[in-house]
Design a protein around this motif. Sequence first.
Motif, short mmCIF file in Angstrom:
data_model
loop_
_atom_site.label_atom_id
_atom_site.label_comp_id
_atom_site.label_asym_id
_atom_site.label_seq_id
_atom_site.Cartn_x
_atom_site.Cartn_y
_atom_site.Cartn_z
N ALA A 98 41.79 -110.11 -73.30
CA ALA A 98 42.17 -108.73 -73.01
C ALA A 98 43.59 -108.46 -73.52
N LEU A 99 44.51 -109.39 -73.26
CA LEU A 99 45.91 -109.17 -73.63
C LEU A 99 46.13 -109.06 -75.13
N ALA A 100 45.33 -109.78 -75.90
CA ALA A 100 45.49 -109.73 -77.36
C ALA A 100 45.28 -108.30 -77.84
N ARG A 101 44.30 -107.61 -77.26
CA ARG A 101 44.05 -106.22 -77.67
C ARG A 101 45.08 -105.28 -77.04
N VAL A 102 45.47 -105.58 -75.81
CA VAL A 102 46.48 -104.74 -75.12
C VAL A 102 47.76 -104.68 -75.94
N TRP A 103 48.24 -105.83 -76.39
CA TRP A 103 49.53 -105.84 -77.11
C TRP A 103 49.46 -105.05 -78.41
N LYS A 104 48.30 -105.09 -79.06
CA LYS A 104 48.19 -104.32 -80.32
C LYS A 104 48.20 -102.82 -80.03
N SER A 105 47.57 -102.42 -78.94
CA SER A 105 47.61 -100.99 -78.59
C SER A 105 49.00 -100.58 -78.13
N GLU A 106 49.69 -101.49 -77.43
CA GLU A 106 51.07 -101.19 -77.03
C GLU A 106 51.92 -100.96 -78.28
N ARG A 107 51.73 -101.81 -79.28
CA ARG A 107 52.50 -101.67 -80.52
C ARG A 107 52.23 -100.33 -81.18
N PHE A 108 50.96 -99.95 -81.27
CA PHE A 108 50.61 -98.71 -81.96
C PHE A 108 51.16 -97.49 -81.20
N SER A 109 51.00 -97.49 -79.89
CA SER A 109 51.45 -96.34 -79.08
C SER A 109 52.97 -96.19 -79.15
N TRP A 110 53.66 -97.30 -79.14
CA TRP A 110 55.13 -97.31 -79.20
C TRP A 110 55.59 -96.83 -80.58
N THR A 111 54.92 -97.32 -81.64
CA THR A 111 55.30 -96.94 -83.00
C THR A 111 55.12 -95.45 -83.21
N LEU A 112 53.96 -94.92 -82.75
CA LEU A 112 53.68 -93.50 -82.94
C LEU A 112 54.61 -92.64 -82.07
N THR A 113 54.97 -93.15 -80.91
CA THR A 113 55.92 -92.43 -80.04
C THR A 113 57.28 -92.35 -80.72
N LYS A 114 57.73 -93.46 -81.28
CA LYS A 114 59.04 -93.49 -81.98
C LYS A 114 59.04 -92.57 -83.19
N LEU A 115 57.90 -92.54 -83.89
CA LEU A 115 57.83 -91.74 -85.12
C LEU A 115 57.83 -90.24 -84.84
N MET A 116 57.23 -89.83 -83.71
CA MET A 116 56.96 -88.41 -83.51
C MET A 116 57.88 -87.72 -82.49
N HIS A 117 58.78 -88.48 -81.82
CA HIS A 117 59.67 -87.85 -80.83
C HIS A 117 61.12 -87.91 -81.28
N ARG A 118 61.92 -86.92 -80.82
CA ARG A 118 63.37 -86.95 -81.04
C ARG A 118 64.01 -87.55 -79.80
N PHE A 119 64.52 -88.78 -79.92
CA PHE A 119 65.14 -89.44 -78.78
C PHE A 119 66.57 -88.93 -78.62
#
Length: 389
Positions: free
Chosen positions: A331-352
């Motif tokens: 389960a964790l192997a897939r969780v970490w890949k989704s965490e990576r994708f969600s974090w990457t897309l969040t960083k790309l699309m938001h103004r921090f």
Amino acid sequence: MKTQVAIVGAGPAGLLLGHLLRAEGIECVVVERQTGDYVLGRIRAGVLESITVNLMERLGLDARLKAEGLVEEGFNLADGERLIRIDVAGLTGQTVTVYGQTEVTRDLMDAAPERGLPVLYGASDVALHDIESDAPYLTFTHEGRAERLDARFIVGCDGFHGPSRKAIPASVAREYERVYPFGWLGILADVPPCNHELIYANHERGFALASMRSHTRSRYYVDVPLTEKIEDWSDERIWDELAIRLGPDAAANITRGPSIEKSIAPLRSYVFEPMRHGSLLLCGDAAHIVPPTGAKGLNLAASDVHYAAQALTGFFKANDADAIASYAAKALARVWKSERFSWTLTKLMHRFPDDGPFERAMQVAELDYIATSRAAQTSIAENYVGLPV
Ligand code: RFL
Ligand code: PHB
């Protein structure tokens, strides 16, 4: 009471797991703190990967999903006036389906009685006991009576705030967390969507998302500082902000209407390890949270449940204790890949708030690269439709 698997929480993870176990003839009972109506009142996810659709199909509970779900072949990234379309179907041969979490939950809830899946709603003070033994049990109060539910396994599907994760001793636990400096203000309205595909927008005033639930119901989001109060956001103010942030083409097609739901949700990335301790397994938001950019949360709950059902079926039907032992790692192997994708897309699309010109230049360069590289688009598309289970 006695059962084989006690499930805490009747959100999508708990109900899906209950149905998958019942389909294998395994006894289980779901214990939920809230009423059924309350659970159905929570407006959350809207985009289903094929893992989630396939599980509903396997259960024979996909009739409404197939009839009412909207199959999406692509989605868009907007940056000011530029719109980059990710041709998900062309790049991966797969699609996602727009069908609300509320509807998935309703379909699972409605089918529970006929499938022999007991769900005890309104259970208070749920507590987990003896999880390090082969005979764990739950205690709780239901309909005014103190109850005890004995089981061989407990599965915690009780979301981020539930008691299951907290039952795992701190000495074995490891937490990874990132809290974001903004939340998503969501509005649901019975108006046609501005576009037939989702648009994620990065505008100098902030993030916006145009999504939908059907041809006549729209779901939109804008990001706001965590200090904002929902009372300060009239419907008109939200529509005005969306029209600016989504760009001129989408703005021209926005139909305004009164909100039927409005709320602000904080954004967080979080992973708890291990996802199993003794006779307790964790699934879904009980073990991890992703920011909603990329629509991974519910789908990740579904893939956990898929692995948990496989592990428990292996244990009860083939006496395979190794199946339980390997659950967390799978389960964790897939969780970490989704965490990576969600974090990457969040960083790309938001103004921090702390970002300066360099960080913005990096966003622009990355969006330029995505706009011109099939390899970059394929990488985004294959993560968006969901990595294989
Ligand atoms: P849930 O849905 O939180 O269900 C947990 C259940 O456990 C119950 N519970 C208890 N029961 C008994 N005793 C206790 N002490 C209990 N404490 C809690 C709760 O009442 C509840 O019924 O977790 P689950 O099942 O793991 O499902 C996870 C998803 O709900 C979540 O990941 C998604 O909603 C996240 N998410 C999205 N995911 C997607 O895949 N696609 C999307 O498009 C998407 N959009 C979103 C989202 C989440 C959002 N918010 C509000 C956080 C959009 C938003 C705005
Ligand atoms: C939604 O429709 O609620 C939705 C869609 C896509 C996301 C998050 C939420 O990434």
